[in-house]
Write a protein that holds these residues in place. Structure first.
Motif, PDB file in Angstrom:
ATOM      1  N   PHE A  29      -0.321   1.227  -6.589  1.00 17.65           N
ATOM      2  CA  PHE A  29      -0.698   1.600  -5.221  1.00 17.65           C
ATOM      3  C   PHE A  29      -0.659   3.112  -5.138  1.00 17.65           C
ATOM      4  O   PHE A  29       0.233   3.748  -5.711  1.00 17.65           O
ATOM      5  N   THR A  30      -1.604   3.709  -4.446  1.00 16.69           N
ATOM      6  CA  THR A  30      -1.617   5.155  -4.312  1.00 16.69           C
ATOM      7  C   THR A  30      -1.587   5.552  -2.835  1.00 16.69           C
ATOM      8  O   THR A  30      -1.366   4.715  -1.959  1.00 16.69           O
ATOM      9  N   GLY A  56       0.173  15.578  -0.959  1.00 17.16           N
ATOM     10  CA  GLY A  56      -0.370  15.515  -2.315  1.00 17.16           C
ATOM     11  C   GLY A  56      -1.276  14.329  -2.569  1.00 17.16           C
ATOM     12  O   GLY A  56      -1.712  14.111  -3.704  1.00 17.16           O
ATOM     13  N   GLY A  57      -1.569  13.539  -1.525  1.00 15.11           N
ATOM     14  CA  GLY A  57      -2.418  12.368  -1.707  1.00 15.11           C
ATOM     15  C   GLY A  57      -3.885  12.722  -1.859  1.00 15.11           C
ATOM     16  O   GLY A  57      -4.292  13.876  -1.711  1.00 15.11           O
ATOM     17  N   PHE A 111       4.042   3.004  -7.446  1.00 16.68           N
ATOM     18  CA  PHE A 111       3.409   3.857  -6.450  1.00 16.68           C
ATOM     19  C   PHE A 111       3.203   5.237  -7.059  1.00 16.68           C
ATOM     20  O   PHE A 111       4.135   5.803  -7.646  1.00 16.68           O
ATOM     21  N   GLY A 112       1.995   5.793  -6.963  1.00 16.89           N
ATOM     22  CA  GLY A 112       1.751   7.083  -7.583  1.00 16.89           C
ATOM     23  C   GLY A 112       0.613   7.855  -6.949  1.00 16.89           C
ATOM     24  O   GLY A 112      -0.188   7.314  -6.175  1.00 16.89           O
ATOM     25  N   TYR A 113       0.542   9.127  -7.304  1.00 18.27           N
ATOM     26  CA  TYR A 113      -0.515  10.022  -6.835  1.00 18.27           C
ATOM     27  C   TYR A 113      -1.564  10.163  -7.929  1.00 18.27           C
ATOM     28  O   TYR A 113      -1.230  10.160  -9.112  1.00 18.27           O
ATOM     29  N   ILE A 114      -2.823  10.279  -7.538  1.00 18.67           N
ATOM     30  CA  ILE A 114      -3.890  10.359  -8.536  1.00 18.67           C
ATOM     31  C   ILE A 114      -4.504  11.749  -8.577  1.00 18.67           C
ATOM     32  O   ILE A 114      -4.566  12.451  -7.578  1.00 18.67           O
TER      33      ILE A 114
END
Length: 406
Positions: free
Chosen positions: A255-256, A317-318, A224-227
């Motif tokens: 997944f973001t 932050g998404g 899971f991470g932010y782009i």
């Protein structure tokens, strides 16, 4: 048959044919993901969460990921200070839903792995095979100080998480075992019932550091991470898949997360964004969190710092999906082309905004072929799941993890 093939065959929604899977993030905490003082009907209580989940099931969303929080961050909103604990939240939600896949977010330093594995197996039975685990090492110092006096040093935290996960996997797969490690010593470890899912509950984690990504590649099904951009999303997804396969011979997805402001006109969408972010945003808490993440003014431009804080206020932050239904859908279609499996979304006011999104954006995603129309008569995941555990496969995974740690 691979682990992912077993999930697919069991009908797990996290592995369905939708190119862009959808979920929501943080419905169990006040303000959800929006650091704002704007008015909203949203309340992080059970009644509201059930209403949201019912809307999601009707629209065909895949999952819900709650936020694990033990105290707020301060600021005028005391962002996320009011929070439903995630294991009990998941158990309650499991009893009143039928299709949606639920995740339990767990700070590993706050929960013994034997207790966690037993609770998750219990929720798996309640949900009829719809519970997954989101592991968090614990990065908020004031929060961790409530439990063990201080936050663990970064790399040691992941050493702890690795041993914690090894114990959970053994509890889910082995009949009796002894374990003596750096953090846990267990004699005749044993658990019944085992999880009902095959091969086990879905595992996700949000590690972005070198150690965090290694942990995720070794254990998780989704990183899971932010782009930062669509190009970054492609690079990150390719990197994680390559890391998991080359180092651990495991399949890996990503997944973001993002926040949605969808209105009939672009002007209306931008006006609401300006209202809840720029006019009534909790800039104090945004500064606290950005400073905690090392987004320092000395090394970045004023423009970058302002945009970073706006993004945190907008939705933790998404990625921002702001505009008309067509504009939001187009941006989500762009995202689907990066190779990421899906995105969690958040709204300032779920009960007011999600129905409009569902009615106007989802059909556009279906027309574009990145999501399939909901089949009202389709059997639910809990009806199709394999009721017997694939003990051999999960035992092999636990054994491989143990061997790698030696």
């Amino acid at each position: 048959m691979s682990r992912f093939d077993v999930f697919r065959e069991a009908g797990n929604p996290m592995f369905n044919d939708n190119q862009l899977k959808l979920g929501i993030f943080g419905p169990n905490v006040n303000n959800s993901c929006a650091m704002t003082l704007a008015e909203t009907t949203f309340k992080p209580n059970f009644e509201t969460n059930v209403k949201i989940a019912k809307m999601m099931e009707e629209a065909g969303y895949e999952c819900i990921v709650p936020v694990a929080r033990w105290r707020g961050f301060g600021g005028p909103s005391n962002f996320n200070g009011q929070c439903m604990e995630t294991y009990t939240w998941a158990a309650a939600m499991a009893a009143v839903t039928e299709k949606i896949y639920l995740f339990c977010t767990s700070h590993v330093p706050t929960m013994h792995p034997i207790v966690a594995s037993k609770m998750l197996s219990t929720i798996d039975d309640i949900s009829r095979g719809r519970i997954g685990l989101n592991t968090v090492v614990g990065w908020f110092p004031k929060e961790m100080e409530m439990f063990n006096g201080k936050k663990m040093e970064h790399d040691k935290g992941y050493q702890y998480a690795t041993e914690w996960m090894e114990v959970v996997l053994k509890m889910w797969s082995e009949q009796f075992f002894d374990h003596k490690g750096e953090f846990f010593e267990i004699k005749d470890g044993w658990q019944e019932p085992k999880p009902t899912q095959s091969p086990r509950p879905v595992l996700i984690s949000a590690g972005t550091s070198k150690k965090g990504r290694e942990f995720s590649a070794r254990f998780s099904d989704f990183n899971f991470g932010y782009i930062e951009s669509m190009e970054h999303c492609t690079e990150w997804t390719n990197y994680m898949k390559k890391l998991a396969w080359e180092e651990y011979r495991r399949e890996m997805n990503t997944f973001t997360t993002g926040f949605v402001v969808c209105r009939p006109t672009e002007k209306e969408a931008k006006e609401f964004y300006n209202y809840y972010v720029r006019e009534l945003g909790d800039w104090e808490v945004a500064n606290i969190i950005c400073d905690m993440f090392g987004i320092e003014s000395s090394s970045n431009s004023i423009e970058f710092l302002t945009k970073a804080r706006e993004n945190f206020i907008g939705g933790w932050g998404g990625w921002g999906f702001v505009g008309t239904p067509e504009q939001v859908a187009d941006e989500m279609i762009r995202l689907s082309k990066t190779g990421v499996s899906g995105t969690l979304v958040s709204f300032v006011d779920y009960l007011e905004e999600m129905p409009y999104f569902n009615e106007n954006v989802l059909p556009l995603l279906e027309q574009a072929g990145v999501r399939s129309p909901v089949k009202k008569e389709e059997p639910t995941f809990s009806d199709k799941r394999n009721s017997a555990i694939d003990v051999q496969e999960i035992s092999q995974e636990a054994a491989a993890s143990l061997a790698l740690s030696r």
